[in-house]
Design a protein around this motif. Structure first.
Motif, PDB file in Angstrom:
ATOM      1  N   GLN A   1       0.818  -1.220   0.000  1.00 15.58           N
ATOM      2  CA  GLN A   1       0.000   0.000   0.000  1.00 15.58           C
ATOM      3  C   GLN A   1       0.848   1.265   0.000  1.00 15.58           C
ATOM      4  OE1 GLN A   1      -2.294  -0.732   3.471  1.00 15.58           O
ATOM      5  NE2 GLN A   1      -3.795  -1.991   2.402  1.00 15.58           N
ATOM      6  N   ASP A   2       2.070   1.167  -0.399  1.00 18.13           N
ATOM      7  CA  ASP A   2       2.956   2.337  -0.526  1.00 18.13           C
ATOM      8  C   ASP A   2       3.138   3.092   0.778  1.00 18.13           C
ATOM      9  OD1 ASP A   2       3.061   1.625  -3.070  1.00 18.13           O
ATOM     10  OD2 ASP A   2       2.117   3.408  -3.920  1.00 18.13           O
ATOM     11  N   ARG A   3       3.400   2.377   1.851  1.00 17.43           N
ATOM     12  CA  ARG A   3       3.692   3.081   3.096  1.00 17.43           C
ATOM     13  C   ARG A   3       4.771   2.327   3.871  1.00 17.43           C
ATOM     14  NH1 ARG A   3       0.639   0.390   6.924  1.00 17.43           N
ATOM     15  NH2 ARG A   3      -0.836  -1.034   5.981  1.00 17.43           N
ATOM     16  N   PHE A   4       5.105   2.839   5.071  1.00 17.65           N
ATOM     17  CA  PHE A   4       6.234   2.284   5.794  1.00 17.65           C
ATOM     18  C   PHE A   4       5.896   1.030   6.578  1.00 17.65           C
ATOM     19  CE2 PHE A   4       8.631   6.393   5.770  1.00 17.65           C
ATOM     20  CZ  PHE A   4       9.680   5.860   5.053  1.00 17.65           C
ATOM     21  N   GLY A   5       4.765   1.034   7.241  1.00 18.29           N
ATOM     22  CA  GLY A   5       4.470  -0.042   8.159  1.00 18.29           C
ATOM     23  C   GLY A   5       5.197   0.172   9.464  1.00 18.29           C
ATOM     24  N   PRO A   6       5.202  -0.824  10.353  1.00 16.77           N
ATOM     25  CA  PRO A   6       5.796  -0.608  11.664  1.00 16.77           C
ATOM     26  C   PRO A   6       7.292  -0.352  11.535  1.00 16.77           C
ATOM     27  CG  PRO A   6       5.324  -2.904  11.325  1.00 16.77           C
ATOM     28  CD  PRO A   6       4.687  -2.174  10.193  1.00 16.77           C
ATOM     29  N   ASN A   7       7.754   0.768  12.078  1.00 13.21           N
ATOM     30  CA  ASN A   7       9.194   1.023  12.025  1.00 13.21           C
ATOM     31  C   ASN A   7       9.657   1.895  13.176  1.00 13.21           C
ATOM     32  OD1 ASN A   7       8.111   3.430  11.363  1.00 13.21           O
ATOM     33  ND2 ASN A   7       9.419   3.830   9.620  1.00 13.21           N
ATOM     34  N   ARG A   8       8.803   2.077  14.208  1.00 14.31           N
ATOM     35  CA  ARG A   8       9.197   3.009  15.253  1.00 14.31           C
ATOM     36  C   ARG A   8       9.906   2.340  16.423  1.00 14.31           C
ATOM     37  NH1 ARG A   8       9.936   6.675  12.431  1.00 14.31           N
ATOM     38  NH2 ARG A   8      10.552   7.764  14.308  1.00 14.31           N
ATOM     39  N   ALA A   9       9.506   1.101  16.787  1.00 16.45           N
ATOM     40  CA  ALA A   9      10.094   0.470  17.972  1.00 16.45           C
ATOM     41  C   ALA A   9      11.581   0.237  17.737  1.00 16.45           C
ATOM     42  CB  ALA A   9       9.394  -0.849  18.257  1.00 16.45           C
ATOM     43  N   SER A  10      12.356   0.449  18.782  1.00 19.11           N
ATOM     44  CA  SER A  10      13.808   0.303  18.610  1.00 19.11           C
ATOM     45  C   SER A  10      14.428  -0.032  19.954  1.00 19.11           C
ATOM     46  CB  SER A  10      14.405   1.602  18.079  1.00 19.11           C
ATOM     47  OG  SER A  10      14.250   2.606  19.041  1.00 19.11           O
ATOM     48  N   PHE A  11      15.638  -0.526  19.909  1.00 22.02           N
ATOM     49  CA  PHE A  11      16.407  -0.674  21.150  1.00 22.02           C
ATOM     50  C   PHE A  11      17.809  -0.153  20.899  1.00 22.02           C
ATOM     51  CE2 PHE A  11      17.010  -4.536  18.776  1.00 22.02           C
ATOM     52  CZ  PHE A  11      18.373  -4.784  18.885  1.00 22.02           C
ATOM     53  N   SER A  12      18.463   0.230  21.968  1.00 20.48           N
ATOM     54  CA  SER A  12      19.797   0.802  21.817  1.00 20.48           C
ATOM     55  C   SER A  12      20.842  -0.166  22.324  1.00 20.48           C
ATOM     56  CB  SER A  12      19.888   2.115  22.606  1.00 20.48           C
ATOM     57  OG  SER A  12      19.106   3.083  21.986  1.00 20.48           O
ATOM     58  N   LEU A  13      21.871  -0.293  21.549  1.00 19.01           N
ATOM     59  CA  LEU A  13      22.964  -1.164  21.947  1.00 19.01           C
ATOM     60  C   LEU A  13      24.243  -0.462  21.551  1.00 19.01           C
ATOM     61  CD1 LEU A  13      22.837  -3.913  23.270  1.00 19.01           C
ATOM     62  CD2 LEU A  13      23.290  -4.949  21.059  1.00 19.01           C
ATOM     63  N   PHE A  14      25.164  -0.335  22.494  1.00 14.64           N
ATOM     64  CA  PHE A  14      26.444   0.357  22.257  1.00 14.64           C
ATOM     65  C   PHE A  14      26.196   1.744  21.674  1.00 14.64           C
ATOM     66  CE2 PHE A  14      27.217  -4.224  21.284  1.00 14.64           C
ATOM     67  CZ  PHE A  14      27.781  -4.514  22.512  1.00 14.64           C
ATOM     68  N   GLY A  15      25.166   2.403  22.172  1.00 14.16           N
ATOM     69  CA  GLY A  15      24.920   3.764  21.727  1.00 14.16           C
ATOM     70  C   GLY A  15      24.332   3.871  20.346  1.00 14.16           C
ATOM     71  N   LYS A  16      24.023   2.733  19.733  1.00 18.38           N
ATOM     72  CA  LYS A  16      23.389   2.808  18.416  1.00 18.38           C
ATOM     73  C   LYS A  16      21.952   2.340  18.518  1.00 18.38           C
ATOM     74  CE  LYS A  16      25.398   1.850  14.503  1.00 18.38           C
ATOM     75  NZ  LYS A  16      26.092   1.055  13.472  1.00 18.38           N
ATOM     76  N   GLU A  17      21.130   2.851  17.632  1.00 17.86           N
ATOM     77  CA  GLU A  17      19.724   2.504  17.670  1.00 17.86           C
ATOM     78  C   GLU A  17      19.436   1.454  16.616  1.00 17.86           C
ATOM     79  OE1 GLU A  17      16.921   5.389  16.319  1.00 17.86           O
ATOM     80  OE2 GLU A  17      15.599   5.038  18.036  1.00 17.86           O
ATOM     81  N   PHE A  18      18.800   0.364  17.038  1.00 13.46           N
ATOM     82  CA  PHE A  18      18.472  -0.704  16.103  1.00 13.46           C
ATOM     83  C   PHE A  18      16.972  -0.792  15.944  1.00 13.46           C
ATOM     84  CE2 PHE A  18      22.636  -1.810  17.661  1.00 13.46           C
ATOM     85  CZ  PHE A  18      23.295  -2.204  16.499  1.00 13.46           C
TER      86      PHE A  18
END
Lengths: 536, 443, 220
Positions: B39-56
């Protein structure tokens, strides 16, 4: 009555009238700066130039060259010699052209441009903006930007002329109205003019300040923003203000005034003189103008019950209930009218006291005397001594005479109307023994020791009338809404009577005036019909 | 029953449960992400966790644990007048039914332990051998790649898939909610209706394969041709019926925002709701597994047999023996690959097809699907009987056709992979937008 | 067209193309082809978008929002470019010495249709060269909740002292009084270009290089 013709209109005049005054009497305005109906003629602004055809006489014509577009050259033509309407006396059947003459409009346009030549045009920061003659006549006659691109002549700005007045020489058109006012009306020739042409300015006499009882009037005679009062300076813009007719509560003269108030905040930033030839002509004194401060400061805002430490703020209805309780429990009641309150308020209290409370002798609270003079100020500081006496329907006794019955225990409860009042220690001590119910707009000696205090509206916030020293009853109109819990004085008193169970159904000021009968039936404010200027 | 068989059974259970659960979990992510791509959109992409100061963010996969944690810590709400026991039982049943169905699904051919024991790790086994080794006392059993070797595998499927109805109905009943009971009733009637069509549509396959055992069916498809080519109509009918069984969008009658809110799920929250939700995705996995096993060749690839690759058209054209362990690994990989691909494909239906009305669902089930399955049954019977009577020569000719089909199928698979790679490598061809070359508006 | 008082109303004949009803044979009713068509569309989008997401070639959501593909704008991190004359939160411009340009003329609060501007004027202290020439705002308060962002205050200002070129939205706060912006806050905002002053130059009262005659230069 002899007449002249002004723009085709027949206008009557009295002998000795100038053209501008004859027109002014008819409510017609010939544009002017320096002329003032209450001042002598200076004829220096040249704004009132008109074309005059005298009966039977030849009109004075000037030879001029006019540009002819068809020929592409200047052609000789004639132009009438214009004369100042403020200077020329009326003659029978004189034909004056003001609005109807193209020469006059042309002249006004150029005079206006000349007057604005060195003007800073700082209207946004000028207090006069909105009621400035320069603005009015620019719109009426000029309507063009100025053609001079050079820097204007810089003159002193923001010069303090004394405790009340600030002078801005750049805005000044040197019409000398202020000079003439100080000279002729205030009898204190402290101002004068110096230099000529674009360097002219108003100056103080060496070593003097603009001080005395009539300084703030120079702001009101000034047609532009050159003279402003420190009191009103930067307080508001005039287009935010609404005006109502009022009467100065400063002394027994009862000068007519405009009450300017801000409907958004209820503040009253100034009082302006209102023309009434029978009372104050065009003028007011400084103290009278400054009475606008009484509306905001030193007011009783909430009803209170109890004395000293026990005093607490309550709702007006609770205070009325407490007052009614006091009245019911009283064997004998005393009533104190106020020379500071309107005739209607005093009449209501007198009526209630005599009809329902069985009070025999009415007393009067008032301020003492001050330094009156022969110009406007009366020695009696109270605006309504006569009105209160009339409302009592007979003699009133000074408040001091209430001492004996209170101390003797004949009077247990005293109902008092309180504006500003002077009390001596003995009276104050005696009144402290009685139960005191005070209806007051201002914090006074009476409210301090009262058992029940009810806030009432100040004169500016309610309709009413004062009877001045001449015996003229003058009505004033309510401006802003009463602050806090205040009610109009007569209304609060009627509510007290109702609370105490007495039949009194006055709902509007009309009902009170109807009950007052003859006094109210008389026409109140004198018409502002102009009369001859005061003799010099 | 030796220690080895018990160990092997345990390992197989762990494998199947692990794959099914994880596949179902990934499907919850895939459905959202995949529909977004459609449908030409992103979908779920907000949840994240941080490891070694980087966001995954892992393309939105972090939403899985986030959703799980949320469901676990949410209040477990039971309606005041609801039946607490049944309210708790219903989600268990709806999760249990599809899970146990996976037991009879074969995910590979047998593993000949004897072969391994004798050190012939890299030798091939015989294509048609029994794989029982020397059959001596020391010999080891052949281990089937299937948890439960049932003689009546298909019947087991029918029996247990009916259990899912009970879960939905109990949920509707125990919630003490009008919307719930309506949803439960709808679920029950819909599932019962399509259960019939599903059963009858499979009978044709049973007749062709001549067995009820699913592992035998898989083996038949490896030797001959994939089931979809012998039962094309049956395949479509079974697919439609299993779609209806999974209660998903073209057939999602038990839920309906504007009609009965969330149906039997109205009064469920927290992990109980999560179990229903999870059960739905497990059903997709199971129905995909059945489709793969019965019609899409199960663990078989064209020409890959127990002994190695044999490309044949009547006679063998090219032969290459492969080590037994390699063959088994490829087969197991093939099955799970097909399973994942089928799940992925099933998700497309929900986001492509519009929803039925309830009466349309019922009419479709009883008046279209069931007669169609009966016709399929009748036709299959006639054809099977005719082929049996036709004699050996005709059977050989049929064998030739099967080989041809397999050749085509192999070519098609190679083509699909190549096309996918090429398509990925090609840049997108965009038509120039009108006005795209104008000067930018912001100076 | 006036309606006739009597008789049936005559309407123009509606013209259109006739669409035949869909056939009802078994193949059409099975919808196999239609389902396949639908799947082809969705799959086309899926493969194209997945490819573009993985390869990072999806269209620019900020500048090409109408392009085919995933053009979702990730709002707080990406923003559409505002038009140049976008009216954002107000700011008070500075003079060169950092004092407000505002002369408290109240033109803005007069022009304000929402009556959201409150100004208290004050006089410059003794010795300041601006004293007498100008006043300044002691208090300058804008209630951003009342403001309707019409920009009349900017138009009314004779000194270019109030501007709405910050490019900022009014931001959300916890309580209503936080939306009442005072003078120091309004003066702390910068324009979208980071300017605290305004492009329009201004000459201060009494500045050197002032053209024209002055009193001091005259002989009298």
């Amino acid at each position: 009555m002899p007449t002249i013709k002004l723009d085709g209109r027949e206008i009557p005049f009295e002998k000795g009238d100038t053209i501008i005054r004859a027109a002014w009497r008819q409510g017609l305005e010939i544009p002017h700066y320096c002329w003032h109906p209450g001042l002598s003629v200076a004829a220096n602004c040249r704004m009132c130039l008109v074309e005059i055809e005298r009966p039977g006489g030849r009109q004075m014509m000037l030879d001029v060259l006019n540009w002819d577009a068809e020929k592409g050259d200047y052609v000789p033509s004639k132009k009438p010699k214009l004369e100042p309407a403020c200077q020329v006396e009326c003659l029978e059947n004189m034909n004056v052209k003001s609005e109807s003459s193209a020469f006059v409009s042309d002249a006004r346009k150029h005079v206006q441009e000349y007057l604005l030549l060195n003007h800073p045009v700082d209207c946004p920061i000028c207090d006069q903006a909105g009621e400035c003659k320069l603005q009015d006549y620019w719109l009426q006659s000029q309507r063009a930007p100025k053609r001079m691109h050079d820097e204007i002549v810089h003159k002193p700005k923001g010069v303090s002329f004394g405790p009340t007045i600030v002078y801005d020489a750049e805005r000044c058109i040197v019409c000398t109205r202020c000079v003439r006012f100080m000279d002729e009306i205030a009898k204190d020739p402290v101002l004068d003019k110096r230099e000529r042409g674009n360097l002219g300015e108003i100056v103080l006499s060496p070593g003097r300040q603009l001080e005395g009882k009539y300084t703030m009037m120079v702001d009101h005679v000034c047609p532009v923003g050159a003279l402003t009062t420190k009191d009103f300076r930067f307080k508001s813009r005039v287009w935010f203000l609404r005006k109502v007719e009022t009467v100065c509560p400063g002394c027994a003269t009862g000068c007519n005034a405009w009450l300017d108030y801000d409907p958004r905040t209820g503040e009253v930033p100034r009082l302006r003189p209102r023309d009434n030839q029978a009372v104050n002509q065009f003028w007011m004194c400084d103290d009278g103008i400054l009475t606008h401060k009484r509306v905001q400061s030193g007011r009783v805002v909430t009803a209170t019950v109890g004395r000293g430490k026990d005093r607490k703020a309550v709702t007006p209805s609770a205070a009325l209930k407490a007052a009614a309780e006091l009245l019911k429990g009283a064997k004998s009641v005393g009533a104190v009218l106020s020379a500071q309150r309107s005739t209607e308020d005093n009449f209501t209290l007198a009526h209630i006291a005599k009809t329902f409370l069985g009070v025999g002798e009415l007393h009067l609270a008032s301020l003492g005397t001050w330094d009156g003079d022969a110009i406007l100020r009366d020695a009696d500081q109270n605006p309504n001594t006569r009105g209160a006496t009339l409302a009592a329907g007979g003699a009133v006794h000074p408040i001091g005479e209430l001492t004996e019955p209170v101390v003797g225990g004949q009077v247990g409860v005293v109902v008092a109307l309180g504006g500003p009042v002077d009390l001596d220690d003995v009276t104050a001590g005696a009144l402290g023994r009685a139960k005191l119910i005070v209806f007051s707009d201002a914090e006074t000696a009476l409210t301090k020791m009262a058992d029940v205090v009810l806030p009432i509206a100040s004169w500016a916030e309610q309709d009413g009338s004062f009877v001045n020293r001449q015996g003229t009853e003058q009505k004033f109109v309510a401006g802003p809404k009463p602050i806090g819990d205040a009610l109009p004085g007569w209304d609060a008193l009627v509510r007290l009577a109702k609370q105490a169970g007495h039949p009194l159904d006055w709902k509007r000021i009309k009902d009170v005036r109807k009950a007052m009968g003859g006094a109210a039936a008389r026409p109140s404010t004198q018409p502002t019909a102009p009369e001859a200027p005061p003799a010099e | 029953m030796t220690f080895l068989t018990v160990l092997a059974a345990l390992l197989k259970i762990v494998l199947i449960v692990g794959v099914a659960f994880n596949l179902a979990a990934v499907l919850t992510w895939a459905e959202r992400r995949q529909s977004a791509m459609m449908q030409d959109r992103f979908g779920p992409n907000r949840a994240s966790f941080s490891l070694f100061g980087k966001e995954f963010r892992l393309a939105g996969l972090v939403h899985l644990p986030a959703d799980g944690l949320k469901l676990i810590f949410k209040e477990d709400f039971v309606p005041q007048n609801g039946d607490k026991l049944l309210h708790a039982l219903a989600p268990m049943l709806s999760l249990f039914a599809p899970l146990v169905l996976m037991a009879v699904v074969p995910f590979g051919d047998v593993l000949c332990m004897d072969q391994l024991k004798n050190g012939h790790l890299w030798d091939a086994v015989e294509r048609f051998g029994t794989c029982t080794g020397a059959a001596g006392p020391k010999s080891l059993p052949a281990i089937p790649m299937q948890i439960f070797e049932s003689n009546n595998g298909i019947l087991y499927v029918f029996a247990l898939s009916g259990l899912g109805i009970v879960g939905a109905t109990l949920a509707g009943w125990s919630s003490d909610n009008k919307f719930s009971i309506l949803g439960g009733l709808r679920a029950a009637s819909q599932l019962v209706s399509y259960e019939v069509a599903m059963g009858v549509s499979l009978v044709g396959a049973m007749m062709v394969y001549g067995t009820l055992r699913i592992d035998e069916m898989a083996r038949w498809q490896g030797e001959h041709v994939w089931g979809i080519f012998v039962q094309p109509l049956g395949f479509l009918l079974f697919w439609a019926a299993s779609l209806a069984e999974s209660k998903r969008t073209p057939f999602d009658m038990p839920e309906g925002e504007s009609e009965i809110v969330a149906g039997h799920l109205v009064e469920y929250s927290g992990m109980k709701f999560g179990m229903f939700y999870f059960g739905e995705y497990l059903e997709i996995v199971v129905s995909s597994a059945l489709l793969v096993s019965l019609y899409l060749g199960s663990y078989n690839l064209p020409f890959l047999h127990r002994d190695g690759i044999t490309i044949a058209f009547g006679d063998a054209i090219w032969h290459k023996t492969l080590p037994h362990l390699l063959v088994v690994v490829v087969q197991v990989g093939t099955f799970f690959g097909k399973l994942a691909l089928m799940c992925w494909f099933q998700l497309f239906f929900r986001w492509t097809l519009p929803r039925f009305r309830y009466d349309q669902v019922m009419r479709f089930g009883w008046r279209m699907l069931l007669p169609a399955t009966l016709v399929n049954l009748f036709l299959t019977g006639v054809v099977v009987l005719a082929i049996d009577r036709a004699g050996e020569a005709f059977a050989d000719r049929l064998g030739l056709v099967a080989d041809g089909v397999n050749l085509l199928l192999g070519a098609l698979m190679v083509f699909a992979v190549v096309r996918l790679v090429i398509g990925f490598a090609m840049p997108t061809n965009r038509a120039p937008r009108p006005g795209a070359n104008d000067a930018p508006q912001t100076a | 067209m006036p309606l006739p008082l009597e008789g049936p109303v005559q309407y123009d004949r509606v013209k259109g193309t006739k669409i035949s009803k869909p056939g009802r044979n078994a193949v059409q009713q099975a919808y196999v082809k239609d389902i396949a068509d639908g799947l082809a569309i969705t799959m086309h989008h899926f493969f194209k978008n997945t490819k573009e997401m993985i390869r990072g070639t999806r269209p620019d959501a900020v500048n090409d929002p109408m392009e085919d593909g995933v053009t979702t704008l990730e709002y707080p991190f990406q923003k559409r470019p505002y038009p140049e004359r976008f009216r954002g939160v107000h700011r008070l411009t500075h003079r060169a010495d950092g004092s407000p340009r505002c002369v408290a003329c109240l033109c803005c609060s007069t022009a304000c249709p929402a009556q959201c501007i409150y100004i208290e004027a004050g006089e410059y202290p003794e010795g300041d060269k601006k004293r007498g020439y100008e006043k300044y705002p002691v208090k300058f308060v804008i209630d951003e909740l009342r403001c309707i962002f019409c920009g009349f205050c900017v138009e009314a200002c004779p000194c270019d002292a109030i501007r709405m070129d910050t490019g900022m939205h009014p931001q959300p706060y916890d309580s209503r009084d936080q939306f009442v912006f005072g003078k120091s806050l309004l003066m702390s905002f910068v324009s979208a270009d980071g300017e605290q002053q305004s492009e329009n130059p201004r000459r201060e009262p009494g500045e050197k290089g002032f053209a024209g005659i002055t009193r001091l230069g005259q002989h009298h």
